[in-house]
Scaffold this active site. Structure first.
Site, mmCIF file in Angstrom:
data_model
loop_
_atom_site.group_PDB
_atom_site.id
_atom_site.type_symbol
_atom_site.label_atom_id
_atom_site.label_comp_id
_atom_site.label_asym_id
_atom_site.label_seq_id
_atom_site.Cartn_x
_atom_site.Cartn_y
_atom_site.Cartn_z
ATOM 1 N N ARG A 102 0.605 -1.196 -0.006
ATOM 2 C CA ARG A 102 0.031 0.175 -0.053
ATOM 3 C C ARG A 102 0.885 1.091 0.114
ATOM 4 O O ARG A 102 1.667 1.364 0.731
ATOM 5 C CB ARG A 102 -1.170 -0.009 1.219
ATOM 6 C CG ARG A 102 -2.253 -1.079 1.381
ATOM 7 C CD ARG A 102 -3.034 -0.921 0.172
ATOM 8 N NE ARG A 102 -4.174 -1.972 0.245
ATOM 9 C CZ ARG A 102 -4.039 -2.967 -0.619
ATOM 10 N NH1 ARG A 102 -2.904 -3.266 -1.309
ATOM 11 N NH2 ARG A 102 -4.981 -3.778 -0.671
ATOM 12 N N GLU A 115 -5.797 6.308 -6.532
ATOM 13 C CA GLU A 115 -5.877 5.634 -7.892
ATOM 14 C C GLU A 115 -7.221 5.629 -8.386
ATOM 15 O O GLU A 115 -8.405 5.857 -7.742
ATOM 16 C CB GLU A 115 -5.713 4.206 -7.425
ATOM 17 C CG GLU A 115 -4.460 3.839 -6.634
ATOM 18 C CD GLU A 115 -3.981 2.359 -6.480
ATOM 19 O OE1 GLU A 115 -2.852 2.173 -5.933
ATOM 20 O OE2 GLU A 115 -4.961 1.698 -6.556
ATOM 21 N N HIS A 150 -1.243 -0.732 -10.360
ATOM 22 C CA HIS A 150 -1.920 -1.625 -9.393
ATOM 23 C C HIS A 150 -2.336 -3.066 -9.865
ATOM 24 O O HIS A 150 -3.592 -3.273 -9.777
ATOM 25 C CB HIS A 150 -3.105 -1.052 -8.529
ATOM 26 C CG HIS A 150 -2.960 -1.395 -7.217
ATOM 27 N ND1 HIS A 150 -3.787 -0.966 -6.172
ATOM 28 C CD2 HIS A 150 -2.833 -2.747 -6.847
ATOM 29 C CE1 HIS A 150 -3.981 -1.685 -5.063
ATOM 30 N NE2 HIS A 150 -3.579 -2.722 -5.437
#
Length: 335
Positions: free
Chosen positions: A246, A275, A294
């Protein structure tokens, strides 16, 4: 049932074998992300079931209050802070979470490590511009010949967080002839020692000694911002920081500042504070940062696993089976 599946960026869900499980339901799949509560509420106004693709969309109380028909939220993978479970319970919205597989993210972590160590993205990008064997990476803050890349054998792989993913990455490191050094909670350090791995003497020592440092911590109130600029500044000029966990584990702006100062020499990151990432994010402008969108968990078999669990859970719930609810108290208020 009216089912809404959010944030299918790759337009992949309808093509999964498990999608046939939803035959007979009215399903809407959205391929883009919206941030505003109003826009999101419009998407969900007729939804009886919402399937969340990991943490791509936050369901807050403000949004949930505007979803009068919503009965069930199904989370692919574990529920995080993006979903207000207490609000769901109070509003009579059931929540079911799934369980992810650590292998795809561990494999992707290793792909980033190898790409960063051998400067693969930089060589590929420059080759497409007609530059033969030119990696770039010529900043004055970088060590001499930094662009050549380095081997893994004999280097020290630091792992902060010896959980399901960290353990797999540690085994990869051993297979490549690396010295593995672990830090984490007391339980992590104990488990690493029992596995025959070395445990760093201190957290600071992990940063000082690692040639590659890979983060595998859960994001909690205690770990938010736990990696500071001071600690990053202890890393070697040739070292690489890897983050597939993270972004919020690293203090805001600390990584950009550290990379600009040349300690560590490079970073490979798959996660960002906001994001989808905005084009102007400073990490994207740094030649010594490898950024991916991601996708550590985004892999065909894993998608079948995650969405297969989710769709099976919808079938059980629609048949009256509420045994797997994360918030069974919601049954007292169930819509």
């Amino acid at each position: 049932m009216q089912i809404v599946i959010l944030d299918d960026y790759q337009d992949a869900v309808r093509k999964l074998a498990c999608f046939a499980t939803l035959s007979g339901h009215d399903v809407k799949v959205f391929n883009n992300n919206v941030k505003g509560a109003g826009q999101l509420a419009v998407r969900l106004r007729d939804a009886q079931v919402v399937v969340l693709n990991r943490e791509r969309t936050a369901l807050t109380r403000a949004v949930l209050d505007k979803c009068p028909k919503l009965k069930l939220v199904v989370q692919t993978g574990h529920v995080g802070a993006h979903l207000d479970v207490d609000a769901c319970t109070a509003l009579g919205i059931a929540v079911i979470e799934g369980k992810g597989d650590p292998a795809p993210t561990a494999e992707f972590t290793w792909a980033l490590i190898m790409s960063a160590m051998r400067r693969i993205p930089q060589y590929v990008a420059n080759l497409k511009q007609g530059a033969w064997q030119q990696p770039g990476l010529k900043s004055q803050s970088m060590p001499v010949n930094f662009g050549l890349g380095q081997r893994l054998a004999g280097k020290t792989l630091g792992i902060w967080g010896y959980g399901r993913i960290g353990r797999i990455v540690a085994r990869y490191g051993q297979a490549f002839g690396m010295h593995v050094l672990v830090w984490g909670s007391e339980a992590s350090r104990t488990a690493a020692a029992q596995s025959g791995l070395d445990v760093a003497a201190t957290r600071e020592a992990l940063f000082i000694e690692s040639d590659i440092l890979s983060l595998h911590l859960r994001l909690t109130d205690a770990t938010r911002g736990v990696v500071t600029l001071s600690e990053l500044s202890h890393m070697k000029p040739q070292a690489i920081l890897v983050n597939t966990a993270r972004a919020e584990l690293i203090a805001s702006d600390a990584l950009v500042s550290a990379l600009n100062r040349g300690r560590p020499g490079m970073a490979a990151v798959d996660v960002f504070e906001a994001e989808p990432i905005m084009r102007g994010n400073p990490l994207l402008r740094l030649e010594n940062a490898i950024c991916t969108p991601h996708i550590g968990y985004v892999e065909l078999e894993h998608y079948e696993h995650l969405f297969g669990q989710a769709f099976e859970a919808i079938g059980h719930f629609s048949a009256g089976d509420t045994a797997d609810l994360l918030n069974p108290q919601a049954l007292d208020h169930l819509r």
